[in-house]
Design an enzyme around this catalytic site. Sequence first.
Site, mmCIF file in Angstrom:
data_model
loop_
_atom_site.group_PDB
_atom_site.id
_atom_site.type_symbol
_atom_site.label_atom_id
_atom_site.label_comp_id
_atom_site.label_asym_id
_atom_site.label_seq_id
_atom_site.Cartn_x
_atom_site.Cartn_y
_atom_site.Cartn_z
ATOM 1 N N HIS A 208 0.775 -1.437 0.033
ATOM 2 C CA HIS A 208 -0.038 0.074 0.241
ATOM 3 C C HIS A 208 0.715 1.184 -0.069
ATOM 4 O O HIS A 208 0.785 2.321 -0.783
ATOM 5 C CB HIS A 208 -1.025 -0.147 1.225
ATOM 6 C CG HIS A 208 -1.756 1.044 1.183
ATOM 7 N ND1 HIS A 208 -3.003 1.306 0.412
ATOM 8 C CD2 HIS A 208 -1.763 2.246 2.016
ATOM 9 C CE1 HIS A 208 -3.608 2.223 0.665
ATOM 10 N NE2 HIS A 208 -2.897 3.032 1.533
ATOM 11 N N ALA B 125 10.211 14.948 16.291
ATOM 12 C CA ALA B 125 9.762 16.071 17.216
ATOM 13 C C ALA B 125 9.733 17.155 16.090
ATOM 14 O O ALA B 125 8.754 18.018 16.378
ATOM 15 C CB ALA B 125 11.049 16.522 18.106
ATOM 16 N N ASP C 228 9.750 17.765 23.170
ATOM 17 C CA ASP C 228 8.726 18.860 22.348
ATOM 18 C C ASP C 228 7.477 19.249 23.023
ATOM 19 O O ASP C 228 7.157 18.488 23.692
ATOM 20 C CB ASP C 228 8.594 18.389 20.866
ATOM 21 C CG ASP C 228 7.451 17.386 20.693
ATOM 22 O OD1 ASP C 228 6.533 17.419 21.319
ATOM 23 O OD2 ASP C 228 7.762 16.101 20.264
ATOM 24 N N THR D 277 7.482 7.619 7.231
ATOM 25 C CA THR D 277 7.222 6.214 6.579
ATOM 26 C C THR D 277 6.636 5.584 7.650
ATOM 27 O O THR D 277 6.131 4.413 7.081
ATOM 28 C CB THR D 277 8.392 5.706 6.008
ATOM 29 O OG1 THR D 277 9.137 5.605 7.315
ATOM 30 C CG2 THR D 277 9.519 6.408 5.140
ATOM 31 N N GLY E 225 9.783 4.902 11.723
ATOM 32 C CA GLY E 225 10.839 5.329 12.415
ATOM 33 C C GLY E 225 10.894 4.948 13.778
ATOM 34 O O GLY E 225 11.922 4.461 14.273
ATOM 35 N N LEU E 226 9.687 4.775 14.382
ATOM 36 C CA LEU E 226 9.960 4.235 16.066
ATOM 37 C C LEU E 226 10.344 3.044 15.929
ATOM 38 O O LEU E 226 10.751 2.507 17.080
ATOM 39 C CB LEU E 226 8.751 4.911 16.603
ATOM 40 C CG LEU E 226 8.403 6.322 16.970
ATOM 41 C CD1 LEU E 226 7.012 6.659 17.520
ATOM 42 C CD2 LEU E 226 9.632 6.926 17.771
#
Length: 268
Positions: free
Chosen positions: A44, A164, A192, A223, A226-227
């Site tokens: 997807h 952030a 933040d 995307t 990241g985490l």
Amino acid sequence: GHPQRIAVQIFPYAKGRRLMLTRDITAIELAEAMRRDFVANVSHEIRSPLTVISGFVETLQTLNLSDAERAHFLDLIAQQAQRLHTLVDDLLTLSRLEGSPAPDDAQWVAANELLLEAVAQAQALSKVLHGGEQSLVLQPGPALDVAGARNELLSALSNLLSNAVRYTPAHGRIEVGWRLLPDEGVEFYVTDNGPGIAPEHLPRLTERFYRVDRSRSRESGGTGLGLAIVKHVAQRHGGQLLIDSQVGVGSTFRLRLPPARVCVGPAG
Ligand code: ADP
């Protein structure tokens, strides 16, 4: 809360006698379902930029456009190609992190140096997204070196910082730094005063492709990986990722490394 799944096999082994074998396949089925989900998600994520690219290419091929219009469409195509690029890079990073053993040929890196580099990258992104209005502050911390894979640690810190920068509005403030923990481990933090994250999302935040706001993430070049990358890097180094957030107040992400990975004192 997943239903248990049991596989049953029946072996007739003598006249009128059967042996029944049962096996708990809950974990196997769960892993299989996750793999299917992942492939569907990746497909997807690839399809939407591709659709845009083919659409604009067709426009360029069929319409009689001015130079300015053509340049505009080429820009849009380049943006989507960039998105695909970032996605593939993140996917490769993730699969490398998942498929290889933890980094034991560790390098020692100064905490200060890691953060300086991550902050420089984040500053550039902040300039592009918010025109230099965001304040990004690197707090001084104790002199110490950490042991690990330099590129992985840098990518983890950059991911936290770029989140952030991307989710905090232009006039917001981001603080980043590191501190020694009572047990002599180290904690890198990124704080933040952006929108914050509602508690129901927190447990799922490090899942691949999990986003609180899909379009918001995409718009800023996210995307959704990241985490997941940060969490893997933390775990491979024997550490952990902690997330605190409050809607309307802001978020703090902390990457902790254990004492074994820390050497206190000026780099030498
Ligand atoms: P993405 O590429 O979507 O940013 P991540 O895995 O890095 O993917 O983050 C997952 C989601 O967590 C994001 O889509 C966003 O909803 C939320 N998030 C991450 N960092 C922050 C932050 N600093 N402030 C608010 N929300 C955040």
